[in-house]
Design an enzyme around this catalytic site. Structure first.
Site, PDB file in Angstrom:
ATOM      1  N   SER A 124     -10.800  -1.021   3.082  1.00 48.95           N
ATOM      2  CA  SER A 124     -10.011  -1.035   4.321  1.00 48.95           C
ATOM      3  C   SER A 124      -9.674   0.397   4.726  1.00 48.95           C
ATOM      4  CB  SER A 124      -8.691  -1.782   4.105  1.00 48.95           C
ATOM      5  OG  SER A 124      -8.932  -3.117   3.762  1.00 48.95           O
ATOM      6  N   ARG A 169       0.833  -1.225   0.000  1.00 51.34           N
ATOM      7  CA  ARG A 169       0.000   0.000   0.000  1.00 51.34           C
ATOM      8  C   ARG A 169       0.864   1.272   0.000  1.00 51.34           C
ATOM      9  NH1 ARG A 169      -3.141  -3.763  -0.502  1.00 51.34           N
ATOM     10  NH2 ARG A 169      -5.272  -3.844   0.246  1.00 51.34           N
ATOM     11  N   GLU A 217      -5.232   3.864   5.994  1.00 52.01           N
ATOM     12  CA  GLU A 217      -4.879   3.647   4.598  1.00 52.01           C
ATOM     13  C   GLU A 217      -5.507   4.741   3.738  1.00 52.01           C
ATOM     14  OE1 GLU A 217      -6.715   1.101   1.380  1.00 52.01           O
ATOM     15  OE2 GLU A 217      -5.603  -0.384   2.514  1.00 52.01           O
TER      16      GLU A 217
HETATM   17  N1  EPU Z   1     -10.118 -10.910  10.481  1.00 56.27           N
HETATM   18  C1  EPU Z   1     -10.867 -11.003  11.631  1.00 56.27           C
HETATM   19  N2  EPU Z   1     -11.904 -10.129  11.792  1.00 56.27           N
HETATM   20  C2  EPU Z   1     -12.233  -9.207  10.862  1.00 56.27           C
HETATM   21  C3  EPU Z   1     -11.462  -9.117   9.690  1.00 56.27           C
HETATM   22  C4  EPU Z   1     -10.396  -9.979   9.521  1.00 56.27           C
HETATM   23  O1  EPU Z   1     -10.598 -11.828  12.505  1.00 56.27           O
HETATM   24  O2  EPU Z   1     -13.186  -8.470  11.077  1.00 56.27           O
HETATM   25  C5  EPU Z   1      -9.026 -11.880  10.276  1.00 56.27           C
HETATM   26  C6  EPU Z   1      -9.399 -12.879   9.181  1.00 56.27           C
HETATM   27  O3  EPU Z   1     -10.066 -13.979   9.686  1.00 56.27           O
HETATM   28  C7  EPU Z   1      -8.038 -13.255   8.630  1.00 56.27           C
HETATM   29  C8  EPU Z   1      -7.241 -11.969   8.779  1.00 56.27           C
HETATM   30  O4  EPU Z   1      -7.886 -11.189   9.773  1.00 56.27           O
HETATM   31  O5  EPU Z   1      -7.443 -14.234   9.402  1.00 56.27           O
HETATM   32  C9  EPU Z   1      -7.123 -11.208   7.467  1.00 56.27           C
HETATM   33  O6  EPU Z   1      -8.410 -10.879   6.977  1.00 56.27           O
HETATM   34  P1  EPU Z   1      -8.735 -10.817   5.402  1.00 56.27           P
HETATM   35  O7  EPU Z   1      -8.237 -12.021   4.697  1.00 56.27           O
HETATM   36  O8  EPU Z   1     -10.185 -10.468   5.271  1.00 56.27           O
HETATM   37  O9  EPU Z   1      -7.843  -9.656   4.855  1.00 56.27           O
HETATM   38  P2  EPU Z   1      -7.401  -8.287   5.479  1.00 56.27           P
HETATM   39  O10 EPU Z   1      -5.977  -8.366   5.877  1.00 56.27           O
HETATM   40  O11 EPU Z   1      -8.384  -7.887   6.519  1.00 56.27           O
HETATM   41  C10 EPU Z   1      -6.562  -7.333   3.203  1.00 56.27           C
HETATM   42  C11 EPU Z   1      -6.693  -6.074   2.399  1.00 56.27           C
HETATM   43  C12 EPU Z   1      -7.993  -6.049   1.629  1.00 56.27           C
HETATM   44  C13 EPU Z   1      -8.052  -7.263   0.731  1.00 56.27           C
HETATM   45  C14 EPU Z   1      -7.901  -8.526   1.576  1.00 56.27           C
HETATM   46  C15 EPU Z   1      -7.833  -9.782   0.748  1.00 56.27           C
HETATM   47  C16 EPU Z   1      -5.406  -4.403   3.602  1.00 56.27           C
HETATM   48  C17 EPU Z   1      -5.452  -3.168   4.433  1.00 56.27           C
HETATM   49  N3  EPU Z   1      -6.597  -4.918   3.272  1.00 56.27           N
HETATM   50  O12 EPU Z   1      -7.569  -7.332   4.202  1.00 56.27           O
HETATM   51  O13 EPU Z   1      -7.999  -4.874   0.838  1.00 56.27           O
HETATM   52  O14 EPU Z   1      -9.260  -7.312  -0.005  1.00 56.27           O
HETATM   53  O15 EPU Z   1      -6.684  -8.463   2.335  1.00 56.27           O
HETATM   54  O16 EPU Z   1      -6.606  -9.834   0.102  1.00 56.27           O
HETATM   55  O17 EPU Z   1      -4.340  -4.866   3.252  1.00 56.27           O
HETATM   56  C18 EPU Z   1      -8.640  -2.586   0.750  1.00 56.27           C
HETATM   57  O18 EPU Z   1      -7.439  -2.323   0.724  1.00 56.27           O
HETATM   58  O19 EPU Z   1      -9.529  -1.702   0.690  1.00 56.27           O
HETATM   59  C19 EPU Z   1      -9.042  -3.980   0.871  1.00 56.27           C
HETATM   60  C20 EPU Z   1     -10.321  -4.318   1.020  1.00 56.27           C
END
Ligand code: EPU
Length: 339
Positions: A238, A166, A335
């Protein structure tokens, strides 16, 4: 050729930002060509200006008393094709997901995992958009831009874009100095599925295997289950970045919370945590505060429940950051671009 950009005064920004916060800008100019862009600056550099593309990663906390510049150029053009590798030049104003749809239609691999990310193609390199194990930097070859100080066009190779998680040079040294007008990406006719992230493989198999179309459909389905539609519930995806912390900090937290997700990073001695998990475990998932809230299905997303101001969203963000700091001693950065 059109040389007159479209200009608006005292503009209501509600439908130009995905949070749908009600703020106004003194002036907004929609430009299509670089000639139009240069004409805007010909009379002198305005004291305050910024680019407002799709408005999907921006939070207006007050009225903007400057000039907002919106690219509306729409061309997608193949510029080189050696039978396998295909280089595509994409105007800044193209909707990113229209580009992904176009690539899939043309049997070109490389951006299918980035399906349904809201925003314009010109914004993709700024924060190096990423999802499901892929990032814009994996395909971006060059970025074309107008350089305001020198009144000239500039092309930057990917190697000079300083892409990171990012992150890019456009958020730092080049911030407020250039306006991205087009990107060039490299796609491939050779299948190269990336199914390693989360539920992707299972969703793709359920659709009959790793074709381009199945991957795109699977990613769209996964995103729709977790991320709110901006047309229905104002949000900017995000709101926070996943924090990168020292390994010692990560190890200490992991010892205390063994189910905490932990990701490797390119940086030695560091690890990436899941901000969504931290917010969730700090008890803030689904938290509501008047007209704003933390999304019930993805704690990284802050939502406008209806009629909220940018200041209200920002106040909620500060509360979320404080809750995570208090519980885990970890800082989570925003972000979203806050204006
Ligand atoms: N998790 C929770 N609770 C929540 C959300 C997440 O426990 O409410 C846990 C999930 O179970 C998982 C981990 O956190 O173990 C990661 O969650 P997830 O796979 O949903 O991805 P993220 O790290 O929360 C990132 C990106 C997203 C992207 C997803 C999928 C960032 C800031 N966000 O989210 O990007 O879609 O991975 O690759 O890096 C965006 O940038 O706007 C965005 C949506």
């Amino acid at each position: 050729m059109r040389i007159m950009a479209k200009e608006f005064q005292s503009v209501d920004l509600r439908d130009r930002n995905s949070f749908h916060v009600v703020q106004h800008a003194s002036r907004l100019v929609e430009f299509e060509t670089t000639e139009e862009l240069r004409a805007i600056f010909a009379a002198g550099i305005p004291p305050r200006w910024t680019v407002l593309a799709g408005g999907n990663n921006i939070l207006f906390t007050q009225d903007y008393d400057g000039v907002l510049l919106t690219p509306v150029s729409q061309q997608i053009r193949i510029v080189a094709d050696d039978g396998d590798r295909v280089r595509v030049r994409v105007d800044a104003g193209v909707e990113w997901d229209d580009l992904v749809g176009w690539a899939v239609e043309h049997d070109l691999w490389g951006i299918e995992n980035l399906s349904l990310i809201p925003g314009k193609a010109g914004a993709a390199p700024v924060q190096n958009i990423g999802a499901y194990g892929r990032e814009a930097k994996d395909v971006i070859e060059r970025v074309e831009m107008y350089c305001v100080e020198s009144d000239s066009m500039l092309t930057l190779d990917a190697a000079h874009c300083e892409f990171g998680y990012r992150e890019s040079v456009f958020k730092h040294e080049l911030k407020g100095r250039v306006i991205i007008t087009a990107i060039e990406i490299a796609l491939s006719r050779t299948p190269q599925p990336h199914l390693g992230y989360g539920d992707v493989e299972r969703e793709v198999e359920a659709r009959g295997g790793a074709s381009l179309r199945n991957i795109r459909e699977a990613i769209i389905a996964i995103r729709r289950t977790k991320l709110p539609d901006t047309a229905e519930l104002g949000n900017a995806g995000s709101f926070f970045k996943n924090p990168v912390v020292d390994l010692a900090v990560a190890d200490r937290l992991k010892a205390q919370w063994p189910d905490m997700p932990l990701y490797p990073t390119a940086e030695a001695g560091k690890a990436k945590l899941a901000a969504g998990w931290l917010i969730d475990r700090a008890g803030m998932k689904g938290f509501r505060d008047g007209r704003v809230g933390v999304h019930e299905r993805q704690a990284l997303v802050l939502v406008n429940l209806g009629g909220a101001t940018g200041a209200e969203v920002l106040a909620l963000a500060r509360k979320v950051q404080a809750a995570v700091r208090e519980k885990f001693g970890v800082e989570i950065d925003t972000e979203v671009n806050i204006l």
